[in-house]
Design an enzyme around this catalytic site. Structure first.
Site, PDB file in Angstrom:
ATOM      1  CB  SER A 117      -0.950   0.025   1.197  1.00 38.11           C
ATOM      2  OG  SER A 117      -0.240   0.164   2.405  1.00 38.11           O
ATOM      3  CE  LYS A 154      -2.701   2.545   4.081  1.00 37.83           C
ATOM      4  NZ  LYS A 154      -2.110   1.383   4.761  1.00 37.83           N
TER       5      LYS A 154
END
Length: 203
Positions: A117, A154
Site C-alpha cells: 500500500s 500511511k
C-alpha cells in the site's frame, strides 16, 4: 560462556535468579547451572539473555572487554488493536539506533512493512524506525491505530475537517476521518517514521 559475567550482569540488572528464569522462560535451576558453570545456554538463549541484561553476547562469552550494548529496539511484525506498543510480544527482530536519538527521553520502535500500500517508496519486507509520538505534521509517514483494527502505516494529511490516511500506491483508497471520528473511534498516532532500512536480500 563466562559464568562470572552472567552473574554480574544479572545482579547489575537488579534481578534474582528466579526473576531472570521467568524472563527467559526457564527454571531457576537452569539459571543456577549457567552461573555455576555446569551447563551453558545455547546460542539463541545467549541472544535472549543479552537482550534482557543489556550486554553484548561477546561480553557474556568473555570476548568483549566492554559490556556496553548499542541501543536496541524491537522490530514488530504487527501491532494488534488495544495493546500498548511496549506490551506487544510479536518481536521478530532487533535494530540498533544511535544513542543520541534517545536524548530527552525519546523512545523508538520498528515495524516490518507488509504489503504494497506504500509502494513505491516502501517495499514489503522493509524495516522502518519510528519515534513514539501521539502527534504528527501533515505529510509525515506514521503508524496509526484505528480502533478495531491493527496498526496501519500511511502518509498523514491533516485537513480542516480532520485527517486523511493516504496510501502511496494509487491502487488503494485513502481513509478520511472527521475530527469527531478521530476522537470517538479513536484514530491514534503511534509513531512517526524517521528512517527506512532496506536489506538487499528480501525477507
Amino acid at each position: 560462556m563466562n559464568k562470572e559475567r552472567l552473574k554480574l550482569a544479572r545482579k547489575k540488572a537488579g534481578l534474582r535468579q528466579s526473576d531472570l528464569a521467568e524472563l527467559v522462560h526457564m527454571s531457576q535451576g537452569t539459571v543456577a547451572s549457567w552461573e555455576n558453570g555446569t551447563r551453558d545456554p545455547d546460542t539463541n538463549m545467549l541472544i535472549t539473555l543479552s537482550h534482557h541484561l543489556g550486554v553484548t553476547v561477546g561480553w557474556l562469552l568473555g570476548q568483549d572487554e566492554t559490556a556496553e550494548k548499542p541501543n536496541r529496539i524491537p522490530v514488530l511484525g504487527r501491532i494488534p488493536a488495544g495493546i500498548p506498543i511496549e506490551a506487544v510480544e510479536e518481536v521478530i527482530d532487533w535494530e540498533d539506533i544511535p544513542s543520541m536519538w534517545m536524548a530527552g527521553g525519546k523512545e523508538y520502535f520498528a515495524l516490518r512493512i507488509r504489503g504494497d500500500s506504500m509502494y513505491p517508496e516502501y517495499l514489503s519486507g522493509d524495516t522502518i524506525i519510528l519515534r513514539k509520538t501521539e502527534t504528527c505534521e501533515s505529510g509525515d509517514d506514521c503508524a496509526v491505530m484505528v480502533n478495531g483494527d491493527e496498526a496501519t502505516f500511511k502518509r498523514i494529511r491533516l485537513t480542516e475537517s480532520g485527517m486523511i490516511l493516504q496510501p502511496l500506491n494509487p491502487a488503494y483508497e485513502p481513509m478520511a476521518f472527521t475530527a469527531e471520528q478521530i476522537s470517538t473511534l479513536p484514530v491514534r498516532i503511534l509513531g512517526v517514521e524517521v528512517e527506512l532500512r532496506r536489506s538487499k536480500k528480501r525477507r
